[in-house]
Scaffold this active site. Structure first.
Site, PDB file in Angstrom:
ATOM      1  N   GLU A 118       0.851  -1.203   0.000  1.00  0.00           N
ATOM      2  CA  GLU A 118       0.000   0.000   0.000  1.00  0.00           C
ATOM      3  C   GLU A 118       0.886   1.253   0.000  1.00  0.00           C
ATOM      4  O   GLU A 118       0.570   2.246  -0.673  1.00  0.00           O
ATOM      5  CB  GLU A 118      -0.954   0.022   1.206  1.00  0.00           C
ATOM      6  CG  GLU A 118      -1.824  -1.218   1.416  1.00  0.00           C
ATOM      7  CD  GLU A 118      -2.809  -1.547   0.300  1.00  0.00           C
ATOM      8  OE1 GLU A 118      -2.830  -0.845  -0.730  1.00  0.00           O
ATOM      9  OE2 GLU A 118      -3.548  -2.534   0.452  1.00  0.00           O
ATOM     10  N   HIS A 121       2.114   1.843  -3.442  1.00  0.00           N
ATOM     11  CA  HIS A 121       1.075   2.412  -4.305  1.00  0.00           C
ATOM     12  C   HIS A 121       0.949   3.920  -4.090  1.00  0.00           C
ATOM     13  O   HIS A 121       0.860   4.688  -5.046  1.00  0.00           O
ATOM     14  CB  HIS A 121      -0.271   1.723  -4.049  1.00  0.00           C
ATOM     15  CG  HIS A 121      -0.229   0.241  -4.293  1.00  0.00           C
ATOM     16  ND1 HIS A 121      -1.245  -0.608  -3.963  1.00  0.00           N
ATOM     17  CD2 HIS A 121       0.744  -0.542  -4.842  1.00  0.00           C
ATOM     18  CE1 HIS A 121      -0.907  -1.850  -4.287  1.00  0.00           C
ATOM     19  NE2 HIS A 121       0.293  -1.833  -4.813  1.00  0.00           N
ATOM     20  N   TYR A 127       4.730   9.792  -7.372  1.00  0.00           N
ATOM     21  CA  TYR A 127       5.676   9.830  -8.495  1.00  0.00           C
ATOM     22  C   TYR A 127       4.992  10.340  -9.776  1.00  0.00           C
ATOM     23  O   TYR A 127       5.579  11.104 -10.549  1.00  0.00           O
ATOM     24  CB  TYR A 127       6.228   8.412  -8.673  1.00  0.00           C
ATOM     25  CG  TYR A 127       7.242   8.204  -9.764  1.00  0.00           C
ATOM     26  CD1 TYR A 127       8.434   8.921  -9.784  1.00  0.00           C
ATOM     27  CD2 TYR A 127       7.028   7.251 -10.759  1.00  0.00           C
ATOM     28  CE1 TYR A 127       9.375   8.690 -10.782  1.00  0.00           C
ATOM     29  CE2 TYR A 127       7.962   7.012 -11.752  1.00  0.00           C
ATOM     30  CZ  TYR A 127       9.136   7.742 -11.762  1.00  0.00           C
ATOM     31  OH  TYR A 127      10.057   7.508 -12.742  1.00  0.00           O
ATOM     32  N   GLU A 191     -11.158  -2.697  -1.846  1.00  0.00           N
ATOM     33  CA  GLU A 191     -10.176  -3.233  -2.789  1.00  0.00           C
ATOM     34  C   GLU A 191     -10.828  -3.968  -3.950  1.00  0.00           C
ATOM     35  O   GLU A 191     -10.232  -4.096  -5.008  1.00  0.00           O
ATOM     36  CB  GLU A 191      -9.190  -4.159  -2.060  1.00  0.00           C
ATOM     37  CG  GLU A 191      -8.425  -3.409  -0.985  1.00  0.00           C
ATOM     38  CD  GLU A 191      -7.289  -4.203  -0.368  1.00  0.00           C
ATOM     39  OE1 GLU A 191      -7.568  -5.289   0.166  1.00  0.00           O
ATOM     40  OE2 GLU A 191      -6.149  -3.728  -0.406  1.00  0.00           O
ATOM     41  N   GLU A 225      -3.369  -5.452  -6.016  1.00  0.00           N
ATOM     42  CA  GLU A 225      -4.697  -5.337  -5.404  1.00  0.00           C
ATOM     43  C   GLU A 225      -5.537  -6.602  -5.624  1.00  0.00           C
ATOM     44  O   GLU A 225      -6.347  -6.963  -4.773  1.00  0.00           O
ATOM     45  CB  GLU A 225      -5.444  -4.103  -5.925  1.00  0.00           C
ATOM     46  CG  GLU A 225      -4.912  -2.781  -5.390  1.00  0.00           C
ATOM     47  CD  GLU A 225      -4.867  -2.688  -3.871  1.00  0.00           C
ATOM     48  OE1 GLU A 225      -5.673  -3.336  -3.197  1.00  0.00           O
ATOM     49  OE2 GLU A 225      -3.999  -1.968  -3.360  1.00  0.00           O
ATOM     50  N   HIS A 228      -4.482  -8.732  -2.938  1.00  0.00           N
ATOM     51  CA  HIS A 228      -5.059  -8.302  -1.650  1.00  0.00           C
ATOM     52  C   HIS A 228      -6.513  -8.782  -1.542  1.00  0.00           C
ATOM     53  O   HIS A 228      -6.949  -9.242  -0.494  1.00  0.00           O
ATOM     54  CB  HIS A 228      -5.034  -6.772  -1.511  1.00  0.00           C
ATOM     55  CG  HIS A 228      -3.665  -6.169  -1.557  1.00  0.00           C
ATOM     56  ND1 HIS A 228      -3.442  -4.805  -1.513  1.00  0.00           N
ATOM     57  CD2 HIS A 228      -2.437  -6.733  -1.661  1.00  0.00           C
ATOM     58  CE1 HIS A 228      -2.154  -4.568  -1.580  1.00  0.00           C
ATOM     59  NE2 HIS A 228      -1.516  -5.724  -1.680  1.00  0.00           N
TER      60      HIS A 228
HETATM   61 FE    FE Z   1      -4.650  -3.089  -1.178  1.00  0.00          FE
END
Ligand code: FE
Length: 344
Positions: A118, A121, A127, A191, A225, A228
């Protein structure tokens, strides 16, 4: 809690995703929840960093007035506005709720990996914002300012209430159901549903060969993800097996209701992003896509589909299959330092 000195070994049959014995959280073995160890290894094998992906083409396209329309710029910024804070919301819940109340050491191993992902991400969005010279204060504050983002996040964050209370403990029917509901909201809804119109927007750009560096970042994020989500579904289904009394009909009905509320919030968000629709994506097709994936999420936890619509974006399944389709090592722009290359 002080440990008790004993020769008695931990009984694997006493291990639980929640409500396991207190001392057991330290010992990885005997391992009961193999899915968590597999997820941990898959996460490591998929390791990536945002700075490995070239943003050169995005920088040129963002500067040019000929490539992106005003609607496309607005859509990109709104999606980014959702993403920039979403992974921090997920990370907080992993560390402050999941990690505290999940008693399986192998699940905790994966949660440590997931929390780091996370952070990666959020780094990725930082960025992108920095590379394109966007106003970070504007993009990162959108979750407070833009109704469609605010409404999704306010819904999710309301399920931290009570669980983040230091006095909250699992161990009775009411609190176990409350914690299971928290897992369902964060894994299945946050998610599993709330990221998906934003993913679709990004791959819509990618299919037009626009802002491809940002889209590639998001493709790696989507791979993480989906892992996840798989892990979250395994947590939910294992808790159902270990404590079947929690999964009573009223509880199942409340889960279906939450998913239905989330579907409305998500397609309302998509309508905000694309009020006029671009590159073949419009509000109606987003509504159908969100309903389609919501049904898939419900089925994965053994609940009946509610919408029964076809997938209007079949190309999204290809975008998810990144690990099979694409060799990351051919496209990455930097290499990891291996042990031998480290300088002290
Ligand atoms: Fe996640």
């Amino acid at each position: 809690m002080p440990i008790k000195k004993t020769n008695t070994k931990v009984d694997i049959n006493q291990r639980r995703v929640i409500n396991g014995a207190d001392a057991d959280v330290i010992q990885l073995y005997p391992m009961r929840h193999a899915f968590a160890w597999e997820a941990y290894n898959a996460g490591n094998a998929n390791h990536w960093l945002p700075t490995e992906i070239s943003m050169q083409k995005d920088i040129e396209q963002w500067k040019s007035t000929a490539i992106l329309s005003d609607d496309e710029r607005r859509a990109f910024k709104t999606v980014l506005g959702f993403f920039t804070t979403a992974d921090s919301i997920a990370a907080n819940n992993i560390v402050l709720a999941f990690y505290r109340h999940i008693t399986s050491p192998e699940c905790r191993m994966y949660l440590l990996r997931q929390a780091y992902e996370e952070a990666i991400h959020t780094h990725s969005y930082q960025y992108i914002v920095e590379s394109l010279g966007l106003d970070g204060g504007e993009i990162f504050n959108m979750y407070r300012e833009v109704d469609a983002i605010y409404n999704k996040d306010a819904f999710i964050l309301s399920f931290n209430e009570g669980i983040f209370d230091p006095a909250f403990k699992t161990g009775n029917l009411k609190s176990d159901q409350k914690f299971l509901e928290n897992i369902i909201v964060f894994s299945l809804i946050m998610e599993g549903i709330f990221f998906y119109s934003s993913f679709a927007v990004m791959f819509g750009f990618q299919r037009q060969n626009k802002i491809v560096g940002s889209a590639e970042q998001v493709q790696y994020i989507m791979r993480d993800e989906s892992q996840h989500l798989n892990f979250g579904i395994n947590l939910i289904n294992t808790i159902k097996e270990e404590q079947p009394e929690l999964w009573m009909p009223e509880f199942q009905k409340s889960v279906i209701d939450l998913v239905k509320q989330a579907v409305v919030l998500e397609y309302t968000f998509a309508r905000e992003v694309f009020p006029k629709g671009i590159f073949g994506l419009n509000a109606d097709s987003f509504k159908q896509y969100i309903e389609h994936i919501a049904d898939r999420r419900l089925e994965r936890v053994g609940l009946p589909a509610q919408f029964n619509v076809s997938n209007p974006f079949p190309w999204m399944s290809e975008a998810i299959d990144l690990n099979k389709e694409k060799n990351f090592f051919e496209t990455r722009v930097t290499e990891y330092k291996t042990g031998g290359a480290l300088e002290w």
